[in-house]
Design an enzyme around this catalytic site. Sequence first.
Site, PDB file in Angstrom:
ATOM      1  N   ASP A 123      73.686  47.099  56.106  1.00 45.93           N
ATOM      2  CA  ASP A 123      72.334  47.444  55.653  1.00 45.93           C
ATOM      3  C   ASP A 123      71.669  48.511  56.532  1.00 45.93           C
ATOM      4  OD1 ASP A 123      70.015  47.317  54.183  1.00 45.93           O
ATOM      5  OD2 ASP A 123      69.696  45.174  54.494  1.00 45.93           O
ATOM      6  N   ASP A 124      71.115  49.523  55.913  1.00 48.63           N
ATOM      7  CA  ASP A 124      70.287  50.519  56.621  1.00 48.63           C
ATOM      8  C   ASP A 124      71.035  51.271  57.720  1.00 48.63           C
ATOM      9  OD1 ASP A 124      68.286  49.415  55.060  1.00 48.63           O
ATOM     10  OD2 ASP A 124      66.884  49.059  56.684  1.00 48.63           O
ATOM     11  N   CYS A 128      66.516  49.708  49.786  1.00 50.42           N
ATOM     12  CA  CYS A 128      67.614  48.779  49.481  1.00 50.42           C
ATOM     13  C   CYS A 128      67.865  48.543  47.993  1.00 50.42           C
ATOM     14  CB  CYS A 128      67.342  47.419  50.118  1.00 50.42           C
ATOM     15  SG  CYS A 128      66.954  47.431  51.852  1.00 50.42           S
ATOM     16  N   HIS A 147      69.835  43.097  46.690  1.00 52.32           N
ATOM     17  CA  HIS A 147      68.634  43.033  47.519  1.00 52.32           C
ATOM     18  C   HIS A 147      68.286  41.568  47.813  1.00 52.32           C
ATOM     19  CE1 HIS A 147      65.174  44.425  49.513  1.00 52.32           C
ATOM     20  NE2 HIS A 147      64.304  43.998  48.629  1.00 52.32           N
ATOM     21  N   ASP A 194      73.757  51.102  52.344  1.00 51.11           N
ATOM     22  CA  ASP A 194      72.892  51.429  51.198  1.00 51.11           C
ATOM     23  C   ASP A 194      72.014  52.654  51.451  1.00 51.11           C
ATOM     24  OD1 ASP A 194      71.297  50.046  53.003  1.00 51.11           O
ATOM     25  OD2 ASP A 194      70.415  48.705  51.498  1.00 51.11           O
ATOM     26  N   HIS A 195      71.646  52.897  52.700  1.00 50.23           N
ATOM     27  CA  HIS A 195      70.848  54.077  53.074  1.00 50.23           C
ATOM     28  C   HIS A 195      70.600  53.982  54.579  1.00 50.23           C
ATOM     29  CE1 HIS A 195      67.180  51.681  53.603  1.00 50.23           C
ATOM     30  NE2 HIS A 195      67.742  50.954  52.688  1.00 50.23           N
TER      31      HIS A 195
HETATM   32 CA   LIG Z   1      68.736  48.773  53.123  1.00 54.27          CA
END
Ligand SMILES: [Ca+2]
Length: 336
Positions: A36-37, A77, A131, A334-335
């Site tokens: 994540d992230d 997300c 999410h 995801d980013h």
């Molecule tokens: Ca994220």
Amino acid sequence: MSSLQSLFLIMTLGLIVSPDCHSAERHPNVLFIAVDDMNDWVGCLGGYSAEVHTPNIDKLAARGMLFNNAHCPAPVCNPSRTAILTGLRPSTTGIYDNGAWWRPALPEVVSLPECFQRGGYLVAGGGKVFHHTPGFNPPEQWNEYFLQVFDDHWHRPGSLETLPVKGIHWPAGFPLNQLPNVKNGKRPPANPKEFDWGAMSKSDREMGDGQMVDWAKRFLKQSHDQPFFLATGIFRPHLPWYAPKKYFDLYPLDEVELPRVPDDDLDDIPEAGCKMAEYRGDEWEYLKANNHWKKAVQAYLASISFADAMVGELLTALEKSPHADHTIIILWSDHG
Ligand SMILES: [Ca+2]
């Protein structure tokens, strides 16, 4: 800004060659790892100006295919994950933010786990894949699911089923960063409940991600009658940037380098993007005013290295398992 929003993928495939193994006729298993992230601050992508400790991801990239010009579908997300897991862009789904529940908007769409399930796969998931707010992860698309365990105030048994609930759990000493606004719940930041960072006196496996990885390791140890799609969602380096102390020790504060922020950074960004930057830009100003920018970068780096260690645990477990030679591995974020 584009580098901060990048999504990267690494794929590897091992194929059974042993003629006496019946599984040669089976479809390959899939180990699908979401982080994540995580932006391009990993060794194999070189996005950070100094050394970053991601030995496991780098090793995976070296033995597989690294997609180093991949771009995330959206910089938050839910729309990014919805796009990846349905194969549809936000401009097709209309899902651009974290508040839109994707299933009612896309009742006919077959998600990636559903696709595998219909193809005869055993489909298991754990942690944050879709999410992480309630309803975003329809349970019928999984044969088995290990719910996300949080290290912060979200942390409670069965949290994904019951959020929002009473009985908020705060880590001892919250906020670990001791920022006054976070302590008092004031803006900025936009979300003081998760705008925290610091070293935790926990072992890897006591962390929420560590518990998910332990579950996945147990899954990998077992033999399965069907090919499997195993989706594992590692939550770090998502805020709050909590990680065991040893990962903070990798990045002494006086060696932490701040990212370059050009004055014209937003000149090539459309108006909607500039509004998003403006909305959270006060958080960066608040960090600088409170002498916390470097500490935040340190905590993000520590969280990246902790996530990398979790990836390493999964890969080692797969290597030691009966599935080692017949499993495709996909790693993505995801980013940033
Ligand atoms: Ca994220």
